[in-house]
Motif scaffolding. Structure first.
Motif, PDB file in Angstrom:
ATOM      1  N   ARG A 197       0.815  -1.230   0.000  1.00 30.63           N
ATOM      2  CA  ARG A 197       0.000   0.000   0.000  1.00 30.63           C
ATOM      3  C   ARG A 197       0.838   1.265   0.000  1.00 30.63           C
ATOM      4  O   ARG A 197       0.369   2.329  -0.413  1.00 30.63           O
ATOM      5  CB  ARG A 197      -0.950   0.000   1.198  1.00 30.63           C
ATOM      6  N   GLU A 244      -3.497   1.753   4.039  1.00 34.00           N
ATOM      7  CA  GLU A 244      -4.210   0.717   3.293  1.00 34.00           C
ATOM      8  C   GLU A 244      -5.605   1.195   2.884  1.00 34.00           C
ATOM      9  O   GLU A 244      -6.097   0.871   1.803  1.00 34.00           O
ATOM     10  CB  GLU A 244      -4.295  -0.559   4.137  1.00 34.00           C
ATOM     11  N   ALA A 247      -5.109   3.329  -0.181  1.00 35.90           N
ATOM     12  CA  ALA A 247      -4.829   2.497  -1.350  1.00 35.90           C
ATOM     13  C   ALA A 247      -6.071   1.757  -1.829  1.00 35.90           C
ATOM     14  O   ALA A 247      -6.253   1.516  -3.027  1.00 35.90           O
ATOM     15  CB  ALA A 247      -3.711   1.504  -1.029  1.00 35.90           C
ATOM     16  N   TRP A 274      -3.211  -6.970  -4.272  1.00 34.95           N
ATOM     17  CA  TRP A 274      -2.335  -5.974  -3.665  1.00 34.95           C
ATOM     18  C   TRP A 274      -2.293  -6.052  -2.151  1.00 34.95           C
ATOM     19  O   TRP A 274      -1.288  -5.726  -1.539  1.00 34.95           O
ATOM     20  CB  TRP A 274      -2.735  -4.570  -4.117  1.00 34.95           C
ATOM     21  N   ARG A 275      -3.361  -6.520  -1.522  1.00 34.66           N
ATOM     22  CA  ARG A 275      -3.361  -6.680  -0.064  1.00 34.66           C
ATOM     23  C   ARG A 275      -2.738  -8.022   0.344  1.00 34.66           C
ATOM     24  O   ARG A 275      -1.794  -8.084   1.138  1.00 34.66           O
ATOM     25  CB  ARG A 275      -4.788  -6.632   0.484  1.00 34.66           C
TER      26      ARG A 275
END
Length: 438
Positions: A197, A244, A247, A274-275
């Protein structure tokens, strides 16, 4: 890390001397030490091998909780690729080259590709640095964008997070149909880990958004660092969680996070959601880059690991923070940091006009700035340890920051009692000493 062992002049086995090369800028400093006096803390990642192009390609083809690249991107799509700046080692030259080729093979036109440097509030990448980060081949063929966190014309406001942070980010993030974030996983002294993030926030956020997230590292009610904020921590870390949330509003289509070795070559790739991919990478990084210590010691000699980790003092401070995990209160930390770019901010010294860390914290409460928090963190350590800094910085500047300028390891050690025991950390930014079980 290179170690060479030899006996002392008397030939006694219990006085084995070892020579080690410690990273310093783009070179190294040699240090010969007594193994009975110093212990090297080097983590659990020995035997790592740099990944081949084929192996990186395989990682991209087996994403973590995400569709494959071929299922996400197609002809007619526009793609913005986010890349770290010159203060990070991410093996981007290899990774981005392979990613761009893969996207083009899947039908994305080179004219519909762009690369943006996630500089946060750092200076822009120079032309030479861009070539090193991307390869001349990519720089000559793909559009690049420089982010400026202080330029309102570059920003677009996308709302506010549930935590109250304005989501003010580079408008390029909304100008393309897909965003791919890339970065490197490493330790961070208040965000827990780099990568993931952070490519969006702070990487491509406005200065006010960066300040809004970073100030969560401090607890202005009780004083000091907020509970849950620290190196290697994600769960309950207010800074990580807020970054986060920022993002998530962008919701990148794909992510690639790398882990690099001591020569900045990719040894692991975590690609996919992405996480999730970032969290998996962080868990594995913590396991392999932590080292168990039985006790803290009076002396810690720590190298940032050379460039880019010691490009400036603000970056080098991250290794200093890690050294504190292994040093006794009142002990000596010897920091090797060339700081070829100086302090990192021309106005950084202004924060050291305060009498002590408590008054600096009060000043931050009244008018927060990100670099003021770095100064506060440095000052708290200077009050707790004797910090000897070997660098290219002027002695006067080092003293103003409450550190002691030194010009060689021999000079420092000659001034310490011979029986003093310590640790040597050759890759200071990449190894976390822990008294608890790993």
């Amino acid at each position: 890390m290179v170690l060479r062992k030899s006996l002392n002049r008397s030939g006694a086995n219990d006085d084995t001397m070892t020579e080690i090369q410690l990273g310093y800028g783009r070179g190294s400093l040699s240090f010969t030490f007594d193994e009975g006096r110093f212990l090297v803390l080097a983590g659990n990642f020995h035997g790592e091998k740099p990944l081949t192009d084929v192996e990186i390609g395989e990682a991209l083809s087996s994403p973590i909780e995400s569709p494959g690249i071929e299922d996400i991107f197609s002809a007619g799509d526009s793609v913005l690729i986010v890349v770290s700046d010159a203060t990070r080692a991410t093996a981007s030259a290899q990774v981005i080259n392979l990613l761009v080729r893969r996207l083009i093979q899947n039908g994305v036109s080179p004219a519909d590709l762009a690369i943006i440097f996630a500089t946060g509030i750092h200076r822009p990448a120079t032309p030479q640095e861009k070539s090193e980060l991307l390869t001349p081949f990519i720089v000559q063929r793909i559009k690049t964008i420089d982010h400026d966190a202080y330029d309102p014309a570059q920003m677009v406001l996308l709302g506010t997070t549930s935590g109250g942070t304005p989501v003010d980010v580079n408008r390029a993030l909304k100008d393309y149909s897909h965003v791919v974030i890339t970065g490197g996983i490493g330790f961070h002294y208040f965000a827990g880990f780099t990568g993931g993030r952070k490519s969006i926030c702070p990487g491509l956020a406005s200065a006010r958004t960066i300040e809004s997230t970073h100030m969560l590292a401090l607890d202005f009610e009780t004083g000091g660092r907020r509970a849950g904020v620290g190196t290697g921590l994600l769960e309950g870390n207010a800074v990580h969680e807020e970054c986060e949330r920022v993002a998530a509003i962008i919701n990148p289509s794909f992510s690639i996070n790398s882990v690099v070795d001591g020569r900045d070559r990719a040894v692991s790739i975590f690609a996919g959601d992405w996480r999730t991919a970032h969290r998996v990478g962080c868990q594995k990084y913590l396991s392999s880059h932590s080292t168990k210590i039985d006790t803290k010691r009076e002396v810690v000699i720590i190298s940032c690991g050379g460039a880019p980790y010691d490009i400036n003092l603000i970056q080098a401070h991250k290794a200093l923070d890690i050294a504190a995990h292994a040093c006794t209160d009142g002990g000596d930390i010897v920091l090797l940091a060339e700081c070829g770019d100086g302090l990192g901010r021309s106005d950084f010294l202004k924060w050291f006009a305060e009498e002590d860390s408590r008054t600096l914290e009060k000043r931050l409460r009244e008018g927060y700035e990100v670099n003021g928090q770095t100064a506060w963190s440095l000052l708290t350590k200077a009050e707790r340890y004797r910090i000897r800094l070997i660098s290219n910085l002027p002695d006067e500047a080092v003293r103003k920051m409450r550190m002691h300028p030194a010009h060689s390891l021999t000079e420092v050690l000659d001034g310490l009692p011979r029986q003093t025991k310590g640790y040597i950390m050759p890759r200071g930014a990449a190894v976390l000493p822990r008294l608890d079980s790993i």
